[in-house]
Design a protein around this motif. Structure first.
Motif, PDB file in Angstrom:
ATOM      1  N   ILE A 120     -22.005  21.208  47.382  1.00  0.00           N
ATOM      2  CA  ILE A 120     -20.951  20.181  48.391  1.00  0.00           C
ATOM      3  C   ILE A 120     -19.458  20.465  47.876  1.00  0.00           C
ATOM      4  N   ALA A 121     -19.179  21.643  46.881  1.00  0.00           N
ATOM      5  CA  ALA A 121     -17.858  21.937  46.336  1.00  0.00           C
ATOM      6  C   ALA A 121     -16.635  21.922  47.481  1.00  0.00           C
ATOM      7  N   GLN A 122     -17.040  22.338  48.713  1.00  0.00           N
ATOM      8  CA  GLN A 122     -16.047  22.490  49.726  1.00  0.00           C
ATOM      9  C   GLN A 122     -16.222  21.385  50.654  1.00  0.00           C
ATOM     10  N   SER A 123     -17.054  20.472  50.499  1.00  0.00           N
ATOM     11  CA  SER A 123     -17.066  19.323  51.356  1.00  0.00           C
ATOM     12  C   SER A 123     -17.043  17.852  50.808  1.00  0.00           C
ATOM     13  N   ALA A 124     -17.105  17.880  49.584  1.00  0.00           N
ATOM     14  CA  ALA A 124     -17.052  16.288  48.973  1.00  0.00           C
ATOM     15  C   ALA A 124     -15.875  15.820  49.306  1.00  0.00           C
ATOM     16  N   GLY A 125     -15.978  14.778  49.906  1.00  0.00           N
ATOM     17  CA  GLY A 125     -14.973  13.843  50.362  1.00  0.00           C
ATOM     18  C   GLY A 125     -14.511  13.828  52.079  1.00  0.00           C
ATOM     19  N   PRO A 169     -18.600  13.611  55.425  1.00  0.00           N
ATOM     20  CA  PRO A 169     -19.613  12.492  54.995  1.00  0.00           C
ATOM     21  C   PRO A 169     -20.829  13.022  54.767  1.00  0.00           C
ATOM     22  N   LEU A 170     -21.185  12.379  53.859  1.00  0.00           N
ATOM     23  CA  LEU A 170     -22.536  12.718  53.139  1.00  0.00           C
ATOM     24  C   LEU A 170     -23.309  11.555  52.620  1.00  0.00           C
ATOM     25  N   ASP A 171     -24.535  11.300  53.133  1.00  0.00           N
ATOM     26  CA  ASP A 171     -25.298  10.188  52.744  1.00  0.00           C
ATOM     27  C   ASP A 171     -26.636  10.793  52.210  1.00  0.00           C
ATOM     28  N   LEU A 222     -19.536   7.853  42.363  1.00  0.00           N
ATOM     29  CA  LEU A 222     -20.457   8.875  43.063  1.00  0.00           C
ATOM     30  C   LEU A 222     -21.489   8.179  43.801  1.00  0.00           C
ATOM     31  N   SER A 223     -22.117   6.893  43.152  1.00  0.00           N
ATOM     32  CA  SER A 223     -23.097   6.425  43.750  1.00  0.00           C
ATOM     33  C   SER A 223     -22.605   5.546  45.220  1.00  0.00           C
ATOM     34  N   THR A 224     -21.179   5.073  45.042  1.00  0.00           N
ATOM     35  CA  THR A 224     -20.767   4.526  46.162  1.00  0.00           C
ATOM     36  C   THR A 224     -20.275   5.740  47.343  1.00  0.00           C
ATOM     37  N   LEU A 225     -19.948   6.590  47.051  1.00  0.00           N
ATOM     38  CA  LEU A 225     -19.245   7.858  47.884  1.00  0.00           C
ATOM     39  C   LEU A 225     -20.474   8.397  48.525  1.00  0.00           C
ATOM     40  N   PHE A 226     -21.593   8.638  47.692  1.00  0.00           N
ATOM     41  CA  PHE A 226     -22.526   9.381  48.454  1.00  0.00           C
ATOM     42  C   PHE A 226     -23.877   8.482  48.635  1.00  0.00           C
ATOM     43  N   ASN A 227     -23.931   7.365  48.477  1.00  0.00           N
ATOM     44  CA  ASN A 227     -24.864   6.471  48.694  1.00  0.00           C
ATOM     45  C   ASN A 227     -26.384   6.887  48.175  1.00  0.00           C
ATOM     46  N   ALA A 228     -26.289   7.035  46.660  1.00  0.00           N
ATOM     47  CA  ALA A 228     -27.481   7.134  45.832  1.00  0.00           C
ATOM     48  C   ALA A 228     -27.245   6.397  44.365  1.00  0.00           C
ATOM     49  N   VAL A 247     -10.889   4.750  51.388  1.00  0.00           N
ATOM     50  CA  VAL A 247     -10.430   5.426  52.481  1.00  0.00           C
ATOM     51  C   VAL A 247     -11.557   5.679  53.423  1.00  0.00           C
ATOM     52  N   GLY A 248     -12.755   6.192  52.773  1.00  0.00           N
ATOM     53  CA  GLY A 248     -13.839   6.537  53.442  1.00  0.00           C
ATOM     54  C   GLY A 248     -14.075   8.074  54.122  1.00  0.00           C
ATOM     55  N   SER A 249     -15.152   8.716  53.743  1.00  0.00           N
ATOM     56  CA  SER A 249     -14.944  10.202  54.231  1.00  0.00           C
ATOM     57  C   SER A 249     -15.113  10.224  55.820  1.00  0.00           C
ATOM     58  N   ILE A 250     -15.628   9.026  56.626  1.00  0.00           N
ATOM     59  CA  ILE A 250     -15.503   9.381  57.996  1.00  0.00           C
ATOM     60  C   ILE A 250     -13.998   9.357  58.605  1.00  0.00           C
TER      61      ILE A 250
END
Length: 371
Positions: free
Chosen positions: A183-188, A191-193, A62-68, A282-285
Motif C-alpha cells: 500500500i505504499a502508493q495508496s496508504a491514506g 480507504p483500506l479496512d 496504524l490500528s485506527t487507520l487500517f482497522n486491525a 481527517v479520514g481516508s474517505i
C-alpha cells in the motif's frame, strides 16, 4: 470546509508530488521535540521507556487507520526489508517449488527483494506489463492452483492504476494462495479496512500521502499467521521479553513485533505517528473524495492528455498526463512557476493532496493552457 493549507508546511508555488513525498505538518517539529528530544534532554534517566511508548503509539494509530489490532503491526525500516523478513518467515514460501505471482508494473525494489528472499528453485511469476491489472479477470487467469502467494500493489505508481484488491484476495483464497498487499502508493488516500479485506499480509510506508517522512514503514500480519511465522532476521526486540538477557533462550514475541529485530530506530516513528494520527482524524474517505474531485477537474480540462484510468474504481490518487512533443516545454513552464510534478515512462504524474485546492489546480491548468 476546513482550510488544510494552514496545517502544513507549504513552500511558494503548488506542490503536486504527493505520490513521492507528502508535505510535513506545521506541528510536526514541536511534536517530535516533545516525543523524542524532551525525554532525552530533560531527564537524568535513560529515555527508552518514553521512546518505546512512541512505537506503541505508532502501532496504535496504524490500528485506527487500517482497522486491525495494533498487535498485528510491526515497525519496519522500509518495504523491501519488511518483504524480505516476511517471505523468509513463511514456511510455505521457503519450499524449493514455491511460486509467487506479481505484476511487471510493481515497484522494482519489490521484485529485487522477492528474488533474493525466495530459495533457489522457486518461481517469481509475472503478469505482463501490458495486461490490465485493474481487471479482476486478468488476475483470476494468472492465479492458478500452483501459486503460493499473490503480491499485489493497491496502487501503481507509474500508471495511476488502482487494483481490485477485494476480488484479488477473494480469488487467492478460493485457489489456496496467500495474499500480500503493498500500500505504499495508496496508504491514506485510498480507504483500506484490513478487517473487511481479510488479506494475509500487508506492507506500507508513511512518506507519501501520510506525510510522515522516510524510515517509518510497517508490516501487518493477520493474527492467524503470527504463531506460524518464524522470522530469521531477529534481535533482542524480537524476543518475548527483550530485557530477559539470557543468550541461551530466545522466544519469539507473541505479537507482530517478532519481526522487529535489534535495537530499533525511534525518530522516524515519532514523526510518522503524529502525522498518521492527524490523517486518522481527517479520514481516508474524506481525503479520497477531495483528491478525486481535483482529479476530475484536471480530467475535464485535459481529457485528451490523460493516459491513466478515468473510472474512479480504477484510479489511484495520481493522474498521468502525456503532452507528447510538448512535454518538456510543459515541464519547464511548471518548474518556472514553482509547480512540482514529475515524469515517468507514461507521462507526467500529478497528485493533489488535502492541502491542495481548486485554485491550485486552476493555476496549474492555466499554465498548461498558456502553452
Amino acid at each position: 470546509m476546513k482550510d488544510f493549507k494552514n496545517d502544513f508546511m507549504l513552500a511558494p508555488g503548488c506542490y503536486l508530488l504527493n505520490h513521492s513525498v507528502g508535505r510535513p505538518l506545521k506541528s510536526a517539529e514541536q511534536s517530535f521535540k516533545q516525543q523524542f528530544f524532551t525525554p532525552w534532554q530533560d531527564s537524568g534517566v535513560e529515555p527508552w521507556g518514553d521512546w518505546l511508548g512512541i512505537i506503541e503509539r505508532f502501532t496504535q494509530v496504524l490500528s485506527t487507520l487500517f482497522n486491525a489490532p495494533a498487535s498485528e503491526f510491526c515497525p519496519q525500516v522500509n518495504l523491501s526489508s519488511a518483504l524480505t523478513k516476511l517471505v523468509m518467515s513463511v514456511e510455505r514460501l521457503q519450499q524449493n517449488d514455491a511460486v509467487v505471482l506479481m505484476s511487471e508494473l510493481d515497484f522494482p525494489s519489490m521484485g529485487f527483494a522477492l528474488k533474493k528472499a525466495l530459495p533457489n528453485g522457486c518461481e517469481l511469476r509475472f503478469i505482463p506489463a501490458e495486461s490490465d491489472i485493474t481487471d479482476a479477470n486478468v488476475w483470476d487467469s494468472y492465479i492458478t492452483s500452483d501459486v503460493d502467494m499473490v503480491f499485489v500493489s493497491h496502487a501503481y505508481s507509474n500508471t495511476g492504476q488502482l487494483s481490485p484488491i477485494e476480488k484479488i484476495v477473494e480469488t487467492a483464497k478460493a485457489k489456496g494462495a496467500l495474499s500480500l498487499i503493498d500500500i505504499a502508493q495508496s496508504a491514506g488516500v485510498v480507504p483500506l479496512d484490513l478487517n473487511a479485506l481479510q488479506a494475509d499480509f500487508m506492507i506500507g510506508s508513511s512518506v507519501k500521502w501520510l506525510c510522515g517522512g522516510p524510515g517509518a514503514a510497517y508490516l501487518w500480519v493477520k493474527g492467524q499467521h503470527l504463531a506460524s511465522c518464524q522470522p530469521k532476521d531477529v534481535g533482542w526486540f524480537s524476543h518475548e521479553n527483550p530485557f530477559e538477557f539470557d543468550i541461551h533462550d530466545f522466544r519469539y514475541h507473541q505479537s507482530a513485533l517478532k519481526f522487529w529485530g535489534g535495537t530499533p530506530s525511534i525518530a522516524p516513528y515519532a514523526i510518522a505517528s503524529h502525522s498518521i494520527e492527524y490523517f486518522s482524524r481527517v479520514g481516508s474517505i474524506a481525503l479520497r473524495k477531495h483528491n478525486q474531485q481535483l482529479l476530475d477537474v484536471i480530467t475535464e480540462e485535459l481529457e485528451d492528455k490523460v493516459v491513466s484510468p478515468r473510472e474512479k474504481s480504477q484510479r489511484s490518487g495520481t493522474i498521468i498526463l502525456d503532452f507528447a512533443d510538448k512535454q518538456q516545454q510543459v515541464l519547464q513552464t511548471l518548474k518556472s512557476a514553482n509547480v512540482s510534478v514529475d515524469v515517468r515512462s507514461l507521462g507526467m504524474r500529478v497528485s493533489p493532496h488535502i492541502y491542495n485546492d481548486e485554485a491550485d489546480i486552476q493555476g496549474f491548468l492555466q499554465l498548461i493552457k498558456s502553452i
